[in-house]
Design an enzyme around this catalytic site. Structure first.
Site, short mmCIF file in Angstrom:
data_model
loop_
_atom_site.label_atom_id
_atom_site.label_comp_id
_atom_site.label_asym_id
_atom_site.label_seq_id
_atom_site.Cartn_x
_atom_site.Cartn_y
_atom_site.Cartn_z
N LYS A 52 0.84 -1.21 0.00
CA LYS A 52 0.00 0.00 0.00
C LYS A 52 0.88 1.26 0.00
O LYS A 52 0.63 2.21 -0.75
CB LYS A 52 -0.94 -0.01 1.22
CG LYS A 52 -2.03 -1.07 1.12
CD LYS A 52 -2.79 -1.31 2.43
CE LYS A 52 -3.77 -2.47 2.25
NZ LYS A 52 -4.53 -2.83 3.47
N GLN A 96 -4.47 -1.54 9.79
CA GLN A 96 -4.42 -2.87 9.16
C GLN A 96 -5.00 -3.92 10.09
O GLN A 96 -4.68 -3.96 11.28
CB GLN A 96 -2.96 -3.21 8.78
CG GLN A 96 -2.79 -4.49 7.99
CD GLN A 96 -3.43 -4.45 6.59
OE1 GLN A 96 -3.59 -3.39 5.99
NE2 GLN A 96 -3.81 -5.61 6.07
N ASP A 119 -10.76 2.84 4.08
CA ASP A 119 -11.08 1.40 4.01
C ASP A 119 -12.59 1.19 3.87
O ASP A 119 -13.02 0.09 3.50
CB ASP A 119 -10.63 0.71 5.32
CG ASP A 119 -9.36 -0.11 5.13
OD1 ASP A 119 -9.09 -0.53 3.99
OD2 ASP A 119 -8.66 -0.32 6.14
#
Ligand code: GUN
Length: 291
Positions: A52, A96, A119
């Site tokens: 990412k 995460q 997200d």
């Protein structure tokens, strides 16, 4: 059978993003900025987060990685989330997952400002997605939508079977495929570990999206001739022939299923790359929404 090439779709979209990023720089002196909080040192999570961060650099965006030890308290993690919420230079950030067992994941997700939740996991964003309002769509389902769109796959009126009801993939995917937009307008069946007659349900799927994390679970006898099969599995299995010591396996027995399909996504080279690309796309959207 046609291969759904996530590498190709992803490279096309990243080029478009890079162009928009350079326009933002030139016109508004604005560089989109994504941060990630990584708790602990799980190998797979490290790989995803690094990818990412690297992809941000590739398209000219800023990226910041905040590493916390696995033993970090929930309180300290929530303080870090709040710092990122308050940071005006930051357009979006992610925590995460999975998080260590002593931390309440939902509590952490709820602490993220919805406008920085690239997200798309915050209840506000999930709720907006359900109602078809503008929102951040979770990266993996967003990536799958973009693959379906790029290959002009017909979805209206089709039976879409999703295997796996995770909040990250299966659940949002089932909602998106049922919405009255393209891609969507499917009749959706969301299946999970308690589903009876899974094989029969899968056999009636025009579009089968598999996100269960069980390597090679889906076999040829479960798939209808001409189906579209999208494999979201990315399980690491030991493989001494690889330099890393492991291979990435999908949830579909590719060699026997592929000949029956109209389209199938491979692992690796399918959905995985699209997840990162979609997160970067959400970050660009977050940056643009602040102009
Ligand atoms: N873990 C596995 N997939 C994801 C994702 O898309 N976002 C975050 N934050 N964690 C994940």
């Amino acid at each position: 059978m046609k291969l759904l090439d996530g590498k190709w779709v992803s490279s096309v979209i990243l080029e478009e993003i890079a162009l928009e990023v350079s326009e933002l720089k030139n016109k508004y002196n604005k560089i989109p900025h994504l941060a990630a909080i990584l708790v602990g040192n799980d190998g797979a999570s490290e790989t995803y987060v690094n990818s990412k961060m690297r992809t941000c650099e590739k398209v000219g965006m800023k990226s910041s990685l905040i590493r916390l030890e696995a033993e970090v308290s929930e309180k300290i993690l929530l303080q870090e989330v709040d710092k990122l919420n308050q940071n005006p230079d930051l357009d979006g950030f992610i925590v995460q997952l999975p998080l260590p067992k002593h931390i309440d994941e939902q509590k952490v997700i709820r602490a993220i400002l919805p406008e920085k939740d690239v997200d798309g996991f915050h209840p506000d964003n999930i709720g907006k997605m359900v109602l078809n309002m503008p929102s951040f769509i979770p990266a993996t389902p967003f990536g799958i939508l973009q693959i379906i769109e790029k290959y002009n796959i017909e979805t209206s009126g089709k039976h879409c079977v999703v295997i796996g009801r995770s909040h990250i993939v299966g659940l949002p995917m089932s909602i998106l495929m049922a919405r009255n937009t393209y891609p969507g307008n499917c009749t959706v069946t969301l299946t999970h570990s308690k589903t009876k007659n899974l094989k029969e349900v899968c056999q009636s799927a025009d579009i089968l999206i598999v996100a269960m994390g069980k390597p090679e679970f889906v076999t040829a006898d479960m798939v209808k001739e001409g189906a579209v099969v999208i494999d979201v599995g990315t399980t690491r299995v030991p493989d001494i022939s690889k330099k890393s010591g492991y291979a990435i396996k999908g949830d579909v027995k590719f060699d026997e299923v592929a000949p029956k399909c109209s389209y199938i996504s491979p692992v690796p080279g399918g959905v995985g790359l699209m997840t990162v690309t979609s997160l970067i796309k959400n970050t660009l959207l977050a940056a643009k929404s602040k102009l």
